[in-house]
Design a protein around this motif. Structure first.
Motif, mmCIF file in Angstrom:
data_model
loop_
_atom_site.group_PDB
_atom_site.id
_atom_site.type_symbol
_atom_site.label_atom_id
_atom_site.label_comp_id
_atom_site.label_asym_id
_atom_site.label_seq_id
_atom_site.Cartn_x
_atom_site.Cartn_y
_atom_site.Cartn_z
ATOM 1 N N LEU A 205 15.317 0.481 -7.076
ATOM 2 C CA LEU A 205 14.275 0.608 -8.096
ATOM 3 C C LEU A 205 14.202 -0.642 -8.962
ATOM 4 O O LEU A 205 13.108 -1.095 -9.327
ATOM 5 C CB LEU A 205 14.547 1.837 -8.969
ATOM 6 N N ALA A 206 15.344 -1.207 -9.287
ATOM 7 C CA ALA A 206 15.346 -2.436 -10.084
ATOM 8 C C ALA A 206 14.660 -3.565 -9.327
ATOM 9 O O ALA A 206 13.888 -4.348 -9.903
ATOM 10 C CB ALA A 206 16.779 -2.817 -10.447
ATOM 11 N N LEU B 220 15.953 4.415 -2.575
ATOM 12 C CA LEU B 220 16.694 4.243 -1.325
ATOM 13 C C LEU B 220 15.838 3.707 -0.191
ATOM 14 O O LEU B 220 16.334 2.947 0.655
ATOM 15 C CB LEU B 220 17.299 5.592 -0.887
ATOM 16 N N LEU B 221 14.559 4.082 -0.144
ATOM 17 C CA LEU B 221 13.741 3.819 1.043
ATOM 18 C C LEU B 221 12.694 2.727 0.879
ATOM 19 O O LEU B 221 12.220 2.180 1.879
ATOM 20 C CB LEU B 221 13.046 5.107 1.491
ATOM 21 N N TYR B 222 12.317 2.378 -0.350
ATOM 22 C CA TYR B 222 11.223 1.430 -0.530
ATOM 23 C C TYR B 222 11.686 0.000 -0.803
ATOM 24 O O TYR B 222 10.856 -0.890 -0.980
ATOM 25 C CB TYR B 222 10.304 1.899 -1.661
ATOM 26 N N ASP B 223 12.979 -0.233 -0.826
ATOM 27 C CA ASP B 223 13.525 -1.585 -0.913
ATOM 28 C C ASP B 223 14.396 -1.815 0.308
ATOM 29 O O ASP B 223 15.269 -0.996 0.616
ATOM 30 C CB ASP B 223 14.345 -1.755 -2.185
ATOM 31 N N GLN B 224 14.168 -2.911 1.032
ATOM 32 C CA GLN B 224 14.865 -3.112 2.301
ATOM 33 C C GLN B 224 16.379 -3.215 2.110
ATOM 34 O O GLN B 224 17.161 -2.668 2.907
ATOM 35 C CB GLN B 224 14.349 -4.367 3.006
ATOM 36 N N LEU C 189 6.638 9.943 1.359
ATOM 37 C CA LEU C 189 6.755 8.488 1.296
ATOM 38 C C LEU C 189 6.232 7.825 2.563
ATOM 39 O O LEU C 189 6.210 8.436 3.639
ATOM 40 C CB LEU C 189 8.212 8.092 1.057
ATOM 41 N N ASP C 190 5.852 6.568 2.452
ATOM 42 C CA ASP C 190 5.208 5.819 3.526
ATOM 43 C C ASP C 190 6.182 4.947 4.303
ATOM 44 O O ASP C 190 7.348 4.783 3.927
ATOM 45 C CB ASP C 190 4.102 4.936 2.934
ATOM 46 N N ALA D 289 0.817 -1.217 0.000
ATOM 47 C CA ALA D 289 0.000 0.000 0.000
ATOM 48 C C ALA D 289 0.852 1.269 0.000
ATOM 49 O O ALA D 289 0.304 2.372 0.034
ATOM 50 C CB ALA D 289 -0.933 0.006 1.214
ATOM 51 N N TRP D 290 2.167 1.136 -0.026
ATOM 52 C CA TRP D 290 3.015 2.325 -0.054
ATOM 53 C C TRP D 290 2.790 3.113 -1.332
ATOM 54 O O TRP D 290 2.640 2.550 -2.409
ATOM 55 C CB TRP D 290 4.487 1.932 0.053
#
Length: 457
Positions: free
Chosen positions: A402-403, A343-347, A185-186, A33-34
């Motif tokens: 992003l990839a 940077l922030l949405y992939d652990q 961002l979430d 849901a981000w």
């Protein structure tokens, strides 16, 4: 800045401290849901003489807003004046001197974000071509004095314009002469918020350097690459800066609430009007002791308003706002959310980015924040080296994030292409402001009026 609408919805009185942390906790979302919310501002000018149009003049800011309704936007009215628009792509609003802002809708992918940006720019250019208006994608007006700029008829701005000179020397410049790009961002949990907040706050000076685009003031070089960022150093110390407490043990929603309770108020919104509460204490408001509303207690909407009146480098509401970048053209509007989403949405990317900055001390972070507006990528980082030494690494970490997201457009492309403007900056070693200075000192021959012929959108 936020646009307030009169609402008849239930608006509970704040009766406990738990309610103050509730908006932040309510922002927690599962990864699927981000969303990505991008905001970007631009300067409006008249193509005949380059003046900044007033609200009321023929073909001015009010007319620009009303002309945009032909694209399906609906007016938002305050005090009888149209001061914003709402629609499927979010909100179009006005900054204090008529800077035009799109606060985009929460979207799933950068492909959607960049398409939204493209739609908006196409719309405003269509109106501009018809009415003799055009737009500058810069971080600061390059040639205008404060006195040359109009003031928009929004109640909160009148209060802020009166209050700013009491608390700093450059607050009026922030309001009247600057533009930015931001992304919202979430996070999934309080712990996730904390790691994202710390990582993005530490790296915000790198964003300032990469997007630096405000090297001129009143027609001449000002000695900075991002004067917009420098302005925040003396706007209002109570509501700006690098927030050292974010890096302290135990940081979370409650600690941010305590910070916000110590941020002086600007206003209270009642019956469609703004009441001047500048400099007063929200803690007193909680006790029913606010001098401008004696005996009245805050509503939840008052707290939501108050959360929007702090301006640190990263801000927490029900999402995290990245606030370090100057305004710029279409490609960099897309690149800013790309950098932070990667940077922030992939652990894995978040862990790698945090590893780069986790050992920096607070003194070093503050020094980096102070240096970046002037020195750009040459700013020294804690532990040795410069931002230039980590810029390519950070962009590549973002690219890997992003990839890993694997969000494809109709052509089968992932989101990594939106980082290309930043990769080009890193490869050339020159941030946007330095390229503008090269033009000023070279083919422009010191004539800054030629900046209006540069395609900044």
């Amino acid at each position: 800045m936020s646009t307030r609408e009169v609402s008849d919805r239930e608006d509970p009185v704040v009766e406990s401290m738990d309610q103050l942390a509730a908006p932040m906790a309510a922002g927690e979302k599962p990864r699927e849901a981000w969303r990505i919310g991008t905001e970007h501002e631009k300067f409006v000018y008249d193509t005949a003489d380059h003046h900044a149009p007033s609200y009321d003049e023929k073909g001015g800011i009010r007319d620009l807003l009303m002309d945009l309704t032909e694209f399906g936007w609906e007016p938002i009215v305050e005090g009888g004046n149209v001061i914003a628009l709402k629609g499927a792509d979010g909100n179009v609003s006005l900054e204090p001197a008529g800077q035009l802002e799109l606060s985009g809708a929460p979207l799933q992918t950068l492909h959607e974000t960049c398409a939204e940006t493209g739609r908006h720019l196409t719309q405003v250019k269509t109106i501009g071509d018809r009415t003799g208006k055009a737009y500058l994608g810069l971080g600061m007006w390059p040639d205008k004095t404060r006195e040359e700029l109009p003031i928009m008829p929004k109640g909160r701005y009148g209060i802020m314009l009166k209050h700013m000179p009491r608390v700093g020397t450059m607050g009026l410049d922030m309001m009247l002469r600057t533009c930015t790009i931001q992304v919202n961002l979430d996070y999934s949990s309080e712990a996730d918020m904390v790691k994202k907040f710390r990582t993005s706050l530490a790296l915000q000076p790198l964003a300032t350097a990469l997007f630096a685009n405000s090297p001129f003031t009143e027609g001449k070089p000002n000695g900075y690459l991002s004067y917009r960022s420098h302005i925040w150093s003396d706007t209002d110390p109570h509501r700006t800066g690098m927030l050292p407490f974010v890096f302290e043990d135990g940081f979370g929603y409650e600690r941010y609430v305590e910070y916000m309770l110590d941020v002086p108020m600007y206003f209270v919104f009642r019956d469609g009007k703004y009441i001047d509460a500048a400099g007063l204490s929200f803690r007193d408001f909680l006790k029913g002791q606010l001098s401008v509303l004696p005996g009245e207690f805050p509503r939840l909407s008052d707290w939501q308003d108050h959360l929007s009146t702090a301006f640190p480098e990263v801000r927490l509401k029900s999402f995290l706002e990245m606030r370090g970048a100057d305004g710029g053209p279409w490609g960099r509007i897309c690149a800013l959310p790309a950098l932070w989403v990667g940077l922030l949405y992939d652990q894995g990317a978040l862990d790698a980015a945090w590893d780069l900055v986790k050992d920096w001390d607070m003194e070093g972070r503050e020094a980096l924040r102070s240096a970046a507006p002037k020195m750009g990528l040459d700013s020294p980082i804690p532990g040795g080296g410069t931002l230039r030494d980590i810029a390519a690494q950070v962009v590549e970490i973002s690219r890997s994030g992003l990839a890993a997201r694997g969000r494809l457009n109709a052509s089968g492309d992932n989101e990594t292409g939106y980082l290309e403007p930043l990769a080009e900056i890193v490869a050339s070693g020159k941030v946007p402001a330095q390229k503008l200075l090269d033009l000023y000192n070279g083919e422009w021959g010191g004539d800054l009026s030629k900046i209006y012929a540069v395609k900044t959108f």
